[in-house]
Motif scaffolding. Sequence first.
Motif, PDB file in Angstrom:
ATOM      1  N   TYR A   6      14.101  36.109  85.316  1.00 48.90           N
ATOM      2  CA  TYR A   6      13.766  36.702  84.042  1.00 48.90           C
ATOM      3  C   TYR A   6      13.408  35.379  83.417  1.00 48.90           C
ATOM      4  O   TYR A   6      13.802  34.111  83.694  1.00 48.90           O
ATOM      5  CB  TYR A   6      15.303  37.073  83.394  1.00 48.90           C
ATOM      6  CG  TYR A   6      15.654  38.443  83.923  1.00 48.90           C
ATOM      7  CD1 TYR A   6      15.342  39.645  83.505  1.00 48.90           C
ATOM      8  CD2 TYR A   6      16.742  38.190  85.209  1.00 48.90           C
ATOM      9  CE1 TYR A   6      15.917  40.612  83.873  1.00 48.90           C
ATOM     10  CE2 TYR A   6      17.048  39.521  85.651  1.00 48.90           C
ATOM     11  CZ  TYR A   6      16.678  40.548  84.997  1.00 48.90           C
ATOM     12  OH  TYR A   6      17.369  41.750  85.655  1.00 48.90           O
ATOM     13  N   ARG A   7      12.609  35.536  82.169  1.00 45.51           N
ATOM     14  CA  ARG A   7      12.382  34.392  81.433  1.00 45.51           C
ATOM     15  C   ARG A   7      13.636  33.882  80.808  1.00 45.51           C
ATOM     16  O   ARG A   7      14.839  34.302  80.600  1.00 45.51           O
ATOM     17  CB  ARG A   7      11.429  34.710  80.146  1.00 45.51           C
ATOM     18  CG  ARG A   7      10.028  35.255  80.670  1.00 45.51           C
ATOM     19  CD  ARG A   7       9.239  35.537  79.632  1.00 45.51           C
ATOM     20  NE  ARG A   7       9.772  36.353  78.541  1.00 45.51           N
ATOM     21  CZ  ARG A   7       9.966  37.778  78.399  1.00 45.51           C
ATOM     22  NH1 ARG A   7       9.176  38.321  79.656  1.00 45.51           N
ATOM     23  NH2 ARG A   7      10.260  38.425  77.548  1.00 45.51           N
ATOM     24  N   LEU A   8      13.602  32.479  80.320  1.00 43.70           N
ATOM     25  CA  LEU A   8      14.587  31.778  79.487  1.00 43.70           C
ATOM     26  C   LEU A   8      14.912  32.367  78.289  1.00 43.70           C
ATOM     27  O   LEU A   8      13.822  33.019  77.523  1.00 43.70           O
ATOM     28  CB  LEU A   8      14.144  30.228  79.240  1.00 43.70           C
ATOM     29  CG  LEU A   8      14.345  29.444  80.471  1.00 43.70           C
ATOM     30  CD1 LEU A   8      13.927  27.824  80.143  1.00 43.70           C
ATOM     31  CD2 LEU A   8      15.826  29.293  80.812  1.00 43.70           C
ATOM     32  N   ASN A   9      15.872  32.607  77.600  1.00 38.25           N
ATOM     33  CA  ASN A   9      16.291  32.933  76.607  1.00 38.25           C
ATOM     34  C   ASN A   9      16.194  34.491  76.471  1.00 38.25           C
ATOM     35  O   ASN A   9      16.432  35.296  75.559  1.00 38.25           O
ATOM     36  CB  ASN A   9      15.782  32.613  75.429  1.00 38.25           C
ATOM     37  CG  ASN A   9      15.724  31.197  75.396  1.00 38.25           C
ATOM     38  OD1 ASN A   9      17.074  30.625  75.351  1.00 38.25           O
ATOM     39  ND2 ASN A   9      14.735  30.286  74.943  1.00 38.25           N
ATOM     40  N   GLU A  10      15.702  35.101  77.632  1.00 33.48           N
ATOM     41  CA  GLU A  10      15.929  36.661  77.579  1.00 33.48           C
ATOM     42  C   GLU A  10      17.178  37.275  77.703  1.00 33.48           C
ATOM     43  O   GLU A  10      17.393  38.529  77.254  1.00 33.48           O
ATOM     44  CB  GLU A  10      15.080  37.082  78.764  1.00 33.48           C
ATOM     45  CG  GLU A  10      14.468  38.672  78.852  1.00 33.48           C
ATOM     46  CD  GLU A  10      13.633  38.971  80.173  1.00 33.48           C
ATOM     47  OE1 GLU A  10      13.445  40.089  80.364  1.00 33.48           O
ATOM     48  OE2 GLU A  10      12.838  37.867  80.515  1.00 33.48           O
ATOM     49  N   LEU A  11      18.127  36.598  78.326  1.00 32.93           N
ATOM     50  CA  LEU A  11      19.588  37.128  78.328  1.00 32.93           C
ATOM     51  C   LEU A  11      20.498  36.248  77.798  1.00 32.93           C
ATOM     52  O   LEU A  11      20.058  35.139  77.976  1.00 32.93           O
ATOM     53  CB  LEU A  11      19.881  37.422  79.841  1.00 32.93           C
ATOM     54  CG  LEU A  11      18.783  38.677  80.638  1.00 32.93           C
ATOM     55  CD1 LEU A  11      19.068  38.667  81.732  1.00 32.93           C
ATOM     56  CD2 LEU A  11      18.946  39.984  79.848  1.00 32.93           C
ATOM     57  N   ILE A  75      16.057  32.389  84.180  1.00 31.70           N
ATOM     58  CA  ILE A  75      17.313  32.947  84.549  1.00 31.70           C
ATOM     59  C   ILE A  75      17.251  33.815  85.658  1.00 31.70           C
ATOM     60  O   ILE A  75      16.062  34.206  86.074  1.00 31.70           O
ATOM     61  CB  ILE A  75      17.439  34.020  83.146  1.00 31.70           C
ATOM     62  CG1 ILE A  75      17.820  33.014  81.936  1.00 31.70           C
ATOM     63  CG2 ILE A  75      18.821  34.654  83.526  1.00 31.70           C
ATOM     64  CD1 ILE A  75      17.655  33.790  80.715  1.00 31.70           C
ATOM     65  N   TYR A  76      18.292  34.068  86.362  1.00 32.09           N
ATOM     66  CA  TYR A  76      18.079  34.898  87.528  1.00 32.09           C
ATOM     67  C   TYR A  76      19.369  35.898  87.666  1.00 32.09           C
ATOM     68  O   TYR A  76      20.410  35.522  86.965  1.00 32.09           O
ATOM     69  CB  TYR A  76      18.171  34.155  88.935  1.00 32.09           C
ATOM     70  CG  TYR A  76      19.455  33.154  89.072  1.00 32.09           C
ATOM     71  CD1 TYR A  76      20.292  33.968  90.045  1.00 32.09           C
ATOM     72  CD2 TYR A  76      19.739  32.226  88.609  1.00 32.09           C
ATOM     73  CE1 TYR A  76      21.489  33.185  90.460  1.00 32.09           C
ATOM     74  CE2 TYR A  76      20.747  31.571  88.756  1.00 32.09           C
ATOM     75  CZ  TYR A  76      21.996  31.932  89.831  1.00 32.09           C
ATOM     76  OH  TYR A  76      22.893  31.480  89.728  1.00 32.09           O
ATOM     77  N   SER A  77      19.178  36.900  88.530  1.00 29.02           N
ATOM     78  CA  SER A  77      20.259  37.843  88.571  1.00 29.02           C
ATOM     79  C   SER A  77      20.415  38.023  90.131  1.00 29.02           C
ATOM     80  O   SER A  77      19.483  38.004  90.886  1.00 29.02           O
ATOM     81  CB  SER A  77      20.052  39.145  87.652  1.00 29.02           C
ATOM     82  OG  SER A  77      19.127  39.837  88.433  1.00 29.02           O
ATOM     83  N   VAL A  78      21.721  38.248  90.358  1.00 29.84           N
ATOM     84  CA  VAL A  78      21.943  38.854  91.913  1.00 29.84           C
ATOM     85  C   VAL A  78      22.641  40.233  91.705  1.00 29.84           C
ATOM     86  O   VAL A  78      23.706  40.217  90.696  1.00 29.84           O
ATOM     87  CB  VAL A  78      22.912  37.883  92.639  1.00 29.84           C
ATOM     88  CG1 VAL A  78      23.414  38.234  93.920  1.00 29.84           C
ATOM     89  CG2 VAL A  78      22.062  36.457  92.471  1.00 29.84           C
TER      90      VAL A  78
END
Length: 142
Positions: A6-11, A75-78
């Motif tokens: 994800y882009r920075l500041n997206e979450l 940003i990343y997610s798992v």
Amino acid sequence: MICKIYRLNELQQYKYVVVLSVYKGKIMLSRHKARTTWETQGGHIEPGETPLEAAKRELYEETGALEFDIEPICIYSVTAPDNLNHGEESFGMLFFADIRRFEAELHSEIDKIVITDRFPERWTYPDIQPHLIEEAKKRGYL
């Protein structure tokens, strides 16, 4: 495991940080005392910590880095399989650090660090780390 970017500041709700670090243009990798695989630096964000504070703390704990420049990449997610994490998506922030100076000794759970120009074959988190490295490469960090 599924890893998304994800882009920075997206979450805003982060659980982890990962730091891709270099020293004199070479990659820094760490090996935990309880494992035989390699990893980038990082870990859980402690209560009251910002992601940047957690990244700086983890970088110091896992490499002994005393002087460095550090900045967020993305940003990343798992999302782990249902039996591991109930299929929930967890979020983290990926950082890049350029280290200039270290302490002489490690004072943590890390057994060994290496400075190399090659990525390892045996990652601790093979479903996550290569994706984060590819994203950093796409953005010109590595």
